[in-house]
Write a protein that holds these residues in place. Structure first.
Motif, PDB file in Angstrom:
ATOM      1  N   ILE A   1     -37.835 -92.234  20.527  1.00 27.29           N
ATOM      2  CA  ILE A   1     -37.687 -91.741  22.052  1.00 27.29           C
ATOM      3  C   ILE A   1     -37.439 -93.124  22.953  1.00 27.29           C
ATOM      4  N   GLY A   2     -36.433 -93.117  23.725  1.00 29.46           N
ATOM      5  CA  GLY A   2     -36.419 -94.271  24.479  1.00 29.46           C
ATOM      6  C   GLY A   2     -36.657 -93.952  26.141  1.00 29.46           C
TER       7      GLY A   2
ATOM      8  N   ALA B   1     -32.094 -96.339  29.356  1.00 32.17           N
ATOM      9  CA  ALA B   1     -32.942 -95.187  28.311  1.00 32.17           C
ATOM     10  C   ALA B   1     -32.363 -95.440  26.987  1.00 32.17           C
ATOM     11  N   ASP B   2     -31.142 -95.451  26.946  1.00 32.43           N
ATOM     12  CA  ASP B   2     -30.311 -95.253  25.551  1.00 32.43           C
ATOM     13  C   ASP B   2     -30.384 -96.679  24.815  1.00 32.43           C
ATOM     14  N   SER B   3     -30.519 -97.664  25.547  1.00 32.86           N
ATOM     15  CA  SER B   3     -31.120 -98.839  24.636  1.00 32.86           C
ATOM     16  C   SER B   3     -32.434 -99.022  24.234  1.00 32.86           C
TER      17      SER B   3
ATOM     18  N   LEU C   1     -33.696 -99.359  20.354  1.00 32.24           N
ATOM     19  CA  LEU C   1     -34.843-100.029  20.014  1.00 32.24           C
ATOM     20  C   LEU C   1     -35.691 -99.408  18.986  1.00 32.24           C
ATOM     21  N   SER C   2     -35.882 -98.089  19.242  1.00 35.04           N
ATOM     22  CA  SER C   2     -37.096 -97.250  18.599  1.00 35.04           C
ATOM     23  C   SER C   2     -36.487 -97.101  17.260  1.00 35.04           C
ATOM     24  N   LYS C   3     -35.175 -96.753  17.001  1.00 31.47           N
ATOM     25  CA  LYS C   3     -34.525 -96.700  16.005  1.00 31.47           C
ATOM     26  C   LYS C   3     -34.628 -97.744  14.929  1.00 31.47           C
ATOM     27  N   GLN C   4     -34.374 -99.123  15.848  1.00 37.85           N
ATOM     28  CA  GLN C   4     -34.355-100.332  14.989  1.00 37.85           C
ATOM     29  C   GLN C   4     -35.847-100.679  14.259  1.00 37.85           C
TER      30      GLN C   4
ATOM     31  N   SER D   1     -40.212 -96.436  22.774  1.00 40.14           N
ATOM     32  CA  SER D   1     -39.766 -97.938  23.090  1.00 40.14           C
ATOM     33  C   SER D   1     -39.284 -97.831  24.607  1.00 40.14           C
ATOM     34  N   LEU D   2     -39.638 -98.525  25.429  1.00 41.73           N
ATOM     35  CA  LEU D   2     -39.536 -99.082  27.135  1.00 41.73           C
ATOM     36  C   LEU D   2     -38.419 -99.826  27.046  1.00 41.73           C
TER      37      LEU D   2
END
Length: 786
Positions: free
Chosen positions: A585-586, A604-606, A610-613, A620-621
């Protein structure tokens, strides 16, 4: 035949007709007592007729003895009838009343009452009752007033509007009878047969109330009569004055012009009554309803004004606004269909504020069935009296009690129940009159069609904006709602947050189990999201396995709590179903992370990326700057290395559907053990990466061996045991994963030396490889697999 005789004979004929009607009509519980009352009244009337007609002058004294006894019997029989109707001490009052009658019979037989009776053509029958007159007065007063007392108590105790209206008819009749009964106590009153008129009217009203299923509202009838009476009192004097003026100026009625004018005035008279009826009716309504009249008029005019409105919210709020003031009700609420059941969606309290509770009526509730079948208001008291509500859900009954709902009014449109108006109790603890009920049913019946249309419009609109697979709002509507929310927040100085959610490794799951299984996962995730957010929050399916959640009036901290709740719910649900999936989730906040729609969505997509990475299954915020601190694996290498790790793990899971999710769970167990052994975060990150990739060498193992149900032979085992070496061969080209290679190569070694590929024993096996071996074996033994 003089006037008195004609009146008494008419009363007698009426009693006989009512007697015949009761005999031939439906069987009533008080039928016997009603027949006794009508028979006693008929005998009293025929005796009075014989006396007043002076058929037997020589027996006037004897008939004079019988007449008051017959009258008293009629009064006593009526008292007995009322006691039987209300169920109050019938036997006791019957014994007392007939004992009293017997005493008077004895007095009459002994000649003490009346003292004398004589007939005169100009005054009718005159009787001298003597000192026992006062005993007769007391008896008549007791048995005439007692019915009024019992009927009034019955009226106050009833909650059913039909029953109250029925008893009100009886009270009017009893009051008329009691009034004329007092004639005996008034000396020197003209000898008109008022008592026969009063008791005939009472018998007619009582029989009508008992034998008729629905009586017109007596208050409405009285109001209508009052309107016409007042109009007539205005028109009649004007008509007479006009005729007098016409004659005064013409001094003749014979001229054609005068005759034409007089005839014309006859036609003007009814027209004047019609014209005057409306303003006179309004004036009388103002007297009857006072300040409530404005709210009643607003209620009645509202359906015409809202005929073409398609906003359910506008219709509901406009309808509910005047109801509490117009009816002096504590509140009014509307229940509309939602997921098959009827739930409270709009409410208006007379003092403002929120409703005292919530109510939900299931579609199979006896209340819903009753409202659909009868299409009339349901009083709360009926829930305890009527047999059809014996099996009613106690939660529904309790909710109605807590909210103090007085009655439920159905709203039917084309045979479909589109809503229920729930009206609270009267503030004065009184009961709703037939006039109140008529007002409510008029308004609800006229508004049912517009509300039904508004619901259909909302359903069509929702269908256009809804994703068919998940039931969430769709991608196209997402952008519209974000624009609207930005506009609203800009106008009112508010904020909102946006969540982007992606299902981890969903493509691999889809490839392994097929699209039907994937669709089911998407539906389950959608349900988890809907079950974790507020009513004002809006969930969307953004596309594929991506979701978006718009959180109005939510700060970044609020959004983080919501996101964590969603992540845990999805993880728990997937684990319960044996599906090794999670979500990333972002989070972005407006206007902190972007002022325009494009910027806040990109933020939000970025954050989701980051959560995926960072290893998936996390939050991630968009505002985070040094994201590497949250990525344990970053000690091993850069972002490209991390992406390669998860891409390879997905490849392994897609290779063997029977062990789907095995790498993820093995990684979790290995991390638990490493943490328990006190490993540093850097070493834990190495363990995690190695566990995710420990079966990467199975890429070179034939599918027929991996998916074989039975035991493997020696040659087959030889091919399988090569997979640790194959894994090292594949991964050694990735510099950041070099620390993982010994762990992967030796994770199938055994402490006694029976493992592979090198047959190492005891402490010769790397400790990290032993951690992975235990984790791998534990998951294999606790999972359903060949």
């Amino acid at each position: 035949m003089n006037f008195d005789v004609a009146v008494i004979l008419t009363a007698f004929a009426l009693y006989i007709l009512l007697f015949a009607k009761v005999i031939r009509g439906k069987r009533l519980k008080t039928r016997f007592f009603l027949l006794v009352y009508l028979a006693a009244s008929a005998l009293w009337a025929i005796t009075g007729y014989v006396v007043h007609a002076d058929f037997y002058p020589e027996r006037t004294s004897l008939l004079g003895n019988i007449l008051p006894l017959m009258g008293l019997w009629a009064v006593v029989a009526y008292c007995q009838l009322v006691c039987a109707f209300v169920g109050r001490r019938v036997a006791i009052w019957t014994g007392i009343s007939y004992a009293f009658v017997n005493v008077l019979v004895i007095l009459a037989a002994l000649g003490y009452m009346p003292r004398s009776a004589q007939y005169a053509s100009n005054t009718g029958v005159s009787m001298l009752l003597g000192p026992w007159q006062y005993a007769l007065i007391v008896g008549v007063a007791l048995f005439a007033l007692l019915p009024i007392f019992y009927l009034w108590q019955e009226y106050r105790g009833l909650r059913n509007i039909r029953g109250r209206n029925q008893v009100l008819y009886m009270i009017v009749g009893a009051s008329v009878a009691a009034t004329v009964s007092m004639k005996i106590a008034i000396p020197n009153i003209p000898n008109y047969p008022l008592e026969h008129v009063g008791y005939a009217a009472n018998a007619l009203l009582f029989t009508y109330a008992l034998s008729t299923h629905r009586q017109p509202d007596i208050k409405s009838a009285a109001k209508t009569g009052l309107v016409y009476l007042a109009s007539s009192l205005i028109v009649a004097p004007l008509y007479v004055l006009s005729l007098w003026s016409l004659y005064h100026f013409s001094r003749s009625w014979s001229s054609p012009a005068i005759i034409a004018i007089a005839i014309g005035m006859i036609f003007v008279l009814p027209w004047s009554l019609v014209v005057l009826r409306k303003p006179v009716g309004k004036f009388i309504d103002g007297i009857l309803y006072g300040e409530d009249l404005h709210y009643r008029e607003t209620m009645l005019s509202f359906p015409k004004r809202m005929r073409n409105v398609l906003s359910l919210k506008q219709l509901a709020e406009g309808m509910l606004q005047p109801i509490p003031q117009a009816l002096k009700a504590s509140h009014a609420s509307l229940l509309f269909p939602s997921n098959g059941d009827f739930t409270l969606q709009f409410s208006n309290q007379i003092g403002g504020g929120e409703p005292s509770g919530a109510i939900e009526l299931r579609n199979d509730s006896p209340i819903i069935s009753w409202l659909v079948e009868n299409d009339e208001p349901l009083f709360r008291e009926s829930l305890y009296d009527a047999p059809e509500f014996e099996g009613m859900n106690e939660a529904e009954r309790s909710a109605i009690e807590v909210m103090r709902i007085g009655l439920l009014v159905p709203m039917n449109s084309n045979g479909r129940l589109v809503g229920i108006l729930a009206v609270g109790e009267k503030l004065s603890r009184g009961q709703y009159s037939r006039d109140d009920i008529l007002l409510l049913t008029t308004v609800t019946s006229e508004l049912a069609a517009p509300i039904g249309n508004a619901q259909l419009y909302a359903q069509i609109k929702e269908r256009v904006h809804t994703d068919e697979l998940t039931g969430l709002l769709n991608h196209g509507y997402f952008h519209q709602r974000v624009d609207e929310e930005i506009s609203r927040c800009s106008r009112f100085g508010s904020i909102f947050s946006l969540l982007f959610l992606d299902i981890d490794l969903f493509k691999s799951y889809n490839d392994a189990f097929g699209h039907l299984a994937g669709d089911e996962v998407l539906r389950q995730v959608a349900q988890c999201i809907k079950g974790s957010i507020r009513g004002i929050d809006m969930p969307f399916r953004y596309g594929g396995d991506e979701f978006a959640i718009l959180l109005p009036e939510s700060s970044i901290d609020d959004a983080t709590h919501v996101a964590e709740r969603i992540r845990r719910k999805i993880e728990t649900e997937m684990d319960t179903r044996g599906v090794a999936l999670s979500c990333s989730i972002g989070i972005a906040a407006w206007p902190t992370d972007g002022v325009t729609r494009e910027k806040v969505i990109q933020a939000a997509d970025s954050a989701l990326y980051l959560s995926k990475q960072a290893g998936r299954n996390r939050i991630s915020l968009a505002s985070e700057r040094d994201i590497s601190q949250s990525l344990d694996i970053e000690a091993v290498g850069d972002h490209e290395v991390l992406s390669a790790v998860h891409a390879l793990a997905a490849t392994v899971d897609a290779k063997d559907s029977n062990t789907y999710g095995h790498s993820k769970k093995t990684s979790e167990y290995a991390v638990y053990l490493a943490e328990a052994l006190g490993y540093t975060s850097d070493k834990i990150s190495v363990i995690r990466a190695a566990a995710l990739l420990h079966d990467i060498g199975k890429i070179r193992v034939p599918d027929r061996l991996l998916q074989k149900v039975g035991p493997l032979n020696d040659d087959e085992w030889l091919a399988v045991r090569e997979h640790p070496k194959f894994g090292v061969t594949i991964l050694k080209h990735i510099e950041g994963l070099s620390a993982c290679l010994p762990i992967i190569q030796h994770h199938h070694e055994r402490f006694d030396g029976s493992g592979y590929p090198a047959g190492l024993t005891a402490e010769n096996i790397p400790r990290d490889a032993r951690i992975l071996a235990v984790s791998d074996a534990y998951d294999a033994m606790t999972s359903p697999r060949p």
